[in-house]
Design a protein around this motif. Structure first.
Motif, PDB file in Angstrom:
ATOM      1  N   VAL A  23       0.823  -1.203   0.000  1.00  0.00           N
ATOM      2  CA  VAL A  23       0.000   0.000   0.000  1.00  0.00           C
ATOM      3  C   VAL A  23       0.862   1.261   0.000  1.00  0.00           C
ATOM      4  O   VAL A  23       0.451   2.316  -0.443  1.00  0.00           O
ATOM      5  N   PHE A  24       2.097   1.138   0.489  1.00  0.00           N
ATOM      6  CA  PHE A  24       2.975   2.296   0.549  1.00  0.00           C
ATOM      7  C   PHE A  24       3.544   2.567  -0.833  1.00  0.00           C
ATOM      8  O   PHE A  24       4.528   1.985  -1.245  1.00  0.00           O
ATOM      9  N   VAL A  25       2.908   3.471  -1.537  1.00  0.00           N
ATOM     10  CA  VAL A  25       3.297   3.807  -2.895  1.00  0.00           C
ATOM     11  C   VAL A  25       3.713   5.269  -2.911  1.00  0.00           C
ATOM     12  O   VAL A  25       3.050   6.105  -2.305  1.00  0.00           O
ATOM     13  N   PRO A  26       4.815   5.607  -3.616  1.00  0.00           N
ATOM     14  CA  PRO A  26       5.204   7.012  -3.703  1.00  0.00           C
ATOM     15  C   PRO A  26       4.068   7.871  -4.248  1.00  0.00           C
ATOM     16  O   PRO A  26       3.285   7.424  -5.084  1.00  0.00           O
ATOM     17  N   LYS A  27       3.994   9.107  -3.774  1.00  0.00           N
ATOM     18  CA  LYS A  27       2.883   9.991  -4.152  1.00  0.00           C
ATOM     19  C   LYS A  27       2.753  10.150  -5.654  1.00  0.00           C
ATOM     20  O   LYS A  27       1.649  10.229  -6.181  1.00  0.00           O
ATOM     21  N   ARG A  28       3.870  10.186  -6.372  1.00  0.00           N
ATOM     22  CA  ARG A  28       3.804  10.401  -7.823  1.00  0.00           C
ATOM     23  C   ARG A  28       3.163   9.227  -8.556  1.00  0.00           C
ATOM     24  O   ARG A  28       2.722   9.362  -9.685  1.00  0.00           O
ATOM     25  N   GLN A  29       3.118   8.057  -7.916  1.00  0.00           N
ATOM     26  CA  GLN A  29       2.537   6.883  -8.552  1.00  0.00           C
ATOM     27  C   GLN A  29       1.137   6.557  -8.041  1.00  0.00           C
ATOM     28  O   GLN A  29       0.498   5.654  -8.546  1.00  0.00           O
ATOM     29  N   GLN A  52      -0.473  -3.177  13.601  1.00  0.00           N
ATOM     30  CA  GLN A  52      -1.902  -2.857  13.571  1.00  0.00           C
ATOM     31  C   GLN A  52      -2.174  -1.686  12.637  1.00  0.00           C
ATOM     32  O   GLN A  52      -3.185  -1.670  11.931  1.00  0.00           O
ATOM     33  N   GLN A  53      -1.264  -0.721  12.596  1.00  0.00           N
ATOM     34  CA  GLN A  53      -1.439   0.424  11.702  1.00  0.00           C
ATOM     35  C   GLN A  53      -1.359  -0.009  10.235  1.00  0.00           C
ATOM     36  O   GLN A  53      -2.155   0.437   9.403  1.00  0.00           O
ATOM     37  N   ILE A  54      -0.414  -0.891   9.924  1.00  0.00           N
ATOM     38  CA  ILE A  54      -0.290  -1.388   8.553  1.00  0.00           C
ATOM     39  C   ILE A  54      -1.522  -2.205   8.185  1.00  0.00           C
ATOM     40  O   ILE A  54      -2.079  -2.052   7.085  1.00  0.00           O
ATOM     41  N   LEU A  55      -1.972  -3.058   9.100  1.00  0.00           N
ATOM     42  CA  LEU A  55      -3.168  -3.859   8.871  1.00  0.00           C
ATOM     43  C   LEU A  55      -4.380  -2.961   8.624  1.00  0.00           C
ATOM     44  O   LEU A  55      -5.149  -3.178   7.682  1.00  0.00           O
ATOM     45  N   HIS A  56      -4.523  -1.930   9.437  1.00  0.00           N
ATOM     46  CA  HIS A  56      -5.631  -0.984   9.280  1.00  0.00           C
ATOM     47  C   HIS A  56      -5.576  -0.321   7.909  1.00  0.00           C
ATOM     48  O   HIS A  56      -6.583  -0.228   7.198  1.00  0.00           O
ATOM     49  N   ARG A  57      -4.399   0.132   7.520  1.00  0.00           N
ATOM     50  CA  ARG A  57      -4.238   0.802   6.227  1.00  0.00           C
ATOM     51  C   ARG A  57      -4.602  -0.143   5.083  1.00  0.00           C
ATOM     52  O   ARG A  57      -5.296   0.248   4.142  1.00  0.00           O
ATOM     53  N   ASN A  58      -4.150  -1.396   5.173  1.00  0.00           N
ATOM     54  CA  ASN A  58      -4.477  -2.375   4.134  1.00  0.00           C
ATOM     55  C   ASN A  58      -5.978  -2.623   4.048  1.00  0.00           C
ATOM     56  O   ASN A  58      -6.547  -2.704   2.954  1.00  0.00           O
ATOM     57  N   ILE A  59      -6.618  -2.759   5.197  1.00  0.00           N
ATOM     58  CA  ILE A  59      -8.063  -3.031   5.225  1.00  0.00           C
ATOM     59  C   ILE A  59      -8.844  -1.842   4.666  1.00  0.00           C
ATOM     60  O   ILE A  59      -9.791  -2.018   3.896  1.00  0.00           O
ATOM     61  N   VAL A  60      -8.446  -0.640   5.019  1.00  0.00           N
ATOM     62  CA  VAL A  60      -9.113   0.551   4.486  1.00  0.00           C
ATOM     63  C   VAL A  60      -8.936   0.608   2.971  1.00  0.00           C
ATOM     64  O   VAL A  60      -9.886   0.902   2.227  1.00  0.00           O
ATOM     65  N   TYR A  61      -7.734   0.307   2.496  1.00  0.00           N
ATOM     66  CA  TYR A  61      -7.467   0.318   1.059  1.00  0.00           C
ATOM     67  C   TYR A  61      -8.345  -0.704   0.337  1.00  0.00           C
ATOM     68  O   TYR A  61      -8.963  -0.392  -0.685  1.00  0.00           O
ATOM     69  N   LEU A  62      -8.414  -1.922   0.878  1.00  0.00           N
ATOM     70  CA  LEU A  62      -9.259  -2.950   0.260  1.00  0.00           C
ATOM     71  C   LEU A  62     -10.731  -2.546   0.294  1.00  0.00           C
ATOM     72  O   LEU A  62     -11.469  -2.786  -0.671  1.00  0.00           O
ATOM     73  N   GLY A  63     -11.159  -1.934   1.383  1.00  0.00           N
ATOM     74  CA  GLY A  63     -12.536  -1.451   1.486  1.00  0.00           C
ATOM     75  C   GLY A  63     -12.835  -0.359   0.474  1.00  0.00           C
ATOM     76  O   GLY A  63     -13.924  -0.316  -0.121  1.00  0.00           O
ATOM     77  N   THR A  64     -11.868   0.515   0.261  1.00  0.00           N
ATOM     78  CA  THR A  64     -12.023   1.592  -0.720  1.00  0.00           C
ATOM     79  C   THR A  64     -12.182   1.019  -2.120  1.00  0.00           C
ATOM     80  O   THR A  64     -13.015   1.479  -2.899  1.00  0.00           O
ATOM     81  N   ILE A  65     -11.387   0.005  -2.422  1.00  0.00           N
ATOM     82  CA  ILE A  65     -11.492  -0.652  -3.733  1.00  0.00           C
ATOM     83  C   ILE A  65     -12.880  -1.271  -3.893  1.00  0.00           C
ATOM     84  O   ILE A  65     -13.530  -1.111  -4.921  1.00  0.00           O
ATOM     85  N   ALA A  66     -13.340  -1.960  -2.859  1.00  0.00           N
ATOM     86  CA  ALA A  66     -14.648  -2.616  -2.917  1.00  0.00           C
ATOM     87  C   ALA A  66     -15.776  -1.596  -3.052  1.00  0.00           C
ATOM     88  O   ALA A  66     -16.705  -1.791  -3.834  1.00  0.00           O
TER      89      ALA A  66
END
Length: 85
Positions: free
Chosen positions: A4-10, A51-65
């Motif tokens: 999930v950690f992607v540079p801002k330009r990408q 837990q922070q990384i897990l939260h970020r991943n879950i939010v990202y997957l939720g956003t996609i869904a």
């Protein structure tokens, strides 16, 4: 490091496909196991970063869904595309 950690330009330019989602799900599985192990050892303070990384991943997957984004099929290998049927 989390996918999930992607540079801002990408950001916003990555293709969302089944492989990317599966990598996130696999990473989440590892994170949950790691968090559980640390908690069993009484090292709750060390779980926060996971837990922070897990939260970020879950939010990202939720956003996609929620976005209803169409998932790109995995790319075919050259062997698959060159077959005559």
């Amino acid at each position: 490091m989390s996918v999930v950690f992607v540079p801002k330009r990408q950001r916003g330019k990555a293709q969302i496909n089944q492989e990317t989602i599966q990598r996130l799900l696999d990473e989440n599985d590892q994170l949950v196991r790691c968090i559980a192990e640390y908690l069993q050892k009484g090292r709750a303070a060390e779980c926060v970063q996971y837990q922070q990384i897990l939260h970020r991943n879950i939010v990202y997957l939720g956003t996609i869904a929620d976005a209803g984004t169409e998932i790109q099929p995995e790319t075919q290998t050259s062997d698959d595309t060159n077959r005559v049927g």
